[in-house]
Structures are given as C-alpha cells and as structure tokens.
Enzyme design. Structure first.
Site, short mmCIF file in Angstrom:
data_model
loop_
_atom_site.label_atom_id
_atom_site.label_comp_id
_atom_site.label_asym_id
_atom_site.label_seq_id
_atom_site.Cartn_x
_atom_site.Cartn_y
_atom_site.Cartn_z
N ASP A 1 0.85 -1.20 0.00
CA ASP A 1 0.00 0.00 0.00
C ASP A 1 0.88 1.24 0.00
O ASP A 1 2.01 1.20 0.47
CB ASP A 1 -0.85 0.09 1.28
CG ASP A 1 -1.75 -1.09 1.45
OD1 ASP A 1 -2.03 -1.78 0.46
OD2 ASP A 1 -2.16 -1.32 2.61
N1 URA Z 1 -1.23 -5.74 4.21
C1 URA Z 1 -1.67 -4.46 4.13
O1 URA Z 1 -2.68 -4.11 4.73
N2 URA Z 1 -0.97 -3.59 3.38
C2 URA Z 1 0.15 -3.91 2.73
O2 URA Z 1 0.76 -3.06 2.08
C3 URA Z 1 0.60 -5.24 2.82
C4 URA Z 1 -0.12 -6.13 3.56
#
Ligand code: URA
Length: 231
Positions: free
Chosen positions: A102
């Site tokens: 993310d």
């Molecule tokens: N889980 C999440 O919520 N975000 C990420 O970037 C990776 C795993």
C-alpha cells in the site's frame, strides 16, 4: 544479442538514439576500445560513458520503499519506480513490482523482470511468508494471536477464511505479523477485524530474505545466494 538492441532493451534510448551513442564512440569495452552496433561483446565487458552496463534481463532487486510511494507505474503521486534509475522504467522485458505494498506501507519491496520468478513468488501455492511490523492505535487485547492462527477468520466482504497467520507481540502497541497469502490490505483489515487500527506498517521479510539495514529509499540487486534464500 547485438549491442544496439541490448542497449535499447536496457532503456538507454530508442534504437536510433542508441545507434547515435555508438557512432559517437560513447560505448566501449573495458579497455576503452570503441564498440559498434553489430558487436555482441560479453555483458561485463561493455562500458557506456565509462560506466559498466546495467544488469542483464533476469534482474531481481529489493527496494526499501518509504511510506507515501505507490507501486503503480503511472499514479499521480510519488512512485516507487522514481527511486530507481530512470532507465529502469524503460527496460524490456518490463521491470515489475512483485505484488504490491500500500502507499502508506514501507519496507521490503521486490522488483523483477522475470515473469516466471514473479509468478512463483506471488502464487498462492508458494505460501511464501511475508513478515510485517505493525504499529497499532490501541493496545493489543491478548486474543489476537489465537484469532489470527485459527484459520477461521473471515474478513469483511469476503467468503473464504484466511490462512493461519502468526502474531508475535513486541509491545502493547507493536506486533510482528507473518502472512502466507496476500489479500487486499490484508494486515490492516486483520487488525480492524480485532477492533484495532494500524498506524504504521513495515514489511521486514519476504520468504527467508530480510530487508536488513538497507536504508529507506535505497535499493540493491540480489545475488544468486539471496534468491535462493527466498525459498
Ligand atoms: N497488508 C496491508 O494491509 N498492506 C500492505 O501493504 C501489505 C499487507
């Protein structure tokens, strides 16, 4: 492969631009002898403006992604690709991120131009562990490790339960989470499912490969031993 094509595939320019670089004598061997478009020298022998060539296709690198950067190639904000040499975004075969983090997640991001390797890493069948350190808004209640390990937790708007995941408590508001799959926003949604909220998420490991002390925003190419360590 002929030099003109190899250089164009590495993103040094279009074939026409690369042909011009060759005519200008900017491409030489290690001894400084000018090379020509039809030459096919050993990769490690070639210099462009005196610098060694970028790595050949089959590249696997790790990037320490800072928060605030997206894994997309054409988002309007800051891109993880912008932390690599500009040429790397022009390579053929294309350099892709191995899965995604993310925008607000930091840490270990793998990138490769090897499609088979990419699929092997992200395939649900591989169940490669991915380890995250989460900083939480609320103190842990104490039952989270059991819930995550149960193999019965179903995230909101999903039907199939999550695979069992590991949770190691580091402090009342910090925990290390080990996932064996990669569902959308999985770590954040898991903590939301147990009444918490992730303030910061940082990936420290993929398979047996740790981010180590690679500084934020920096990257490096992985060697054969490190590739093996993935599995
Ligand atoms: N889980 C999440 O919520 N975000 C990420 O970037 C990776 C795993």
């Amino acid at each position: 492969m002929k030099l003109v094509r190899a250089l164009a595939n590495l993103g040094y320019g279009s074939r026409r631009q690369v042909a011009m670089m060759l005519r200008e004598g900017r491409v030489t061997d290690a001894a400084g002898e000018v090379l020509y478009a039809d030459d096919a020298p050993a990769w490690h022998e070639v210099r462009v403006d005196g610098e060694p060539l970028d790595p050949p296709p089959g590249l696997l690198l790790m990037l320490h992604k800072p928060p605030g950067y997206t894994c997309s190639t054409r988002d309007r904000g800051r891109l993880a690709y912008s932390l690599l040499p500009t040429r790397f975004a022009l390579r053929s075969p294309t350099l892709s991120t191995v899965g995604r983090l993310d925008r607000d997640t930091s840490g270990l991001l793998l990138m490769t131009d090897d499609g088979q390797l990419l699929h092997r890493i992200i395939s649900p069948k591989s169940r490669l562990p991915k380890v995250y350190e989460a900083t939480l808004a609320e103190p842990l209640r104490g039952d989270e490790a059991g819930v995550f390990a149960s193999g019965t937790l179903v995230l909101e708007s999903e039907k199939t339960p999550l695979l069992p995941a590991g949770l190691e408590v580091l402090s009342p508001t910090r925990a290390r989470l080990t996932l064996h799959e990669g569902r959308y926003h999985q770590a954040r949604r898991m903590f939301a499912a147990v009444g918490n909220h992730v303030l910061a998420l940082h990936r420290v490991q993929v398979g047996g490969l740790a981010l180590g002390d690679l500084p934020e925003g920096e990257w490096r190419i992985l060697d054969a031993g490190e590739r093996e360590r993935l599995w």
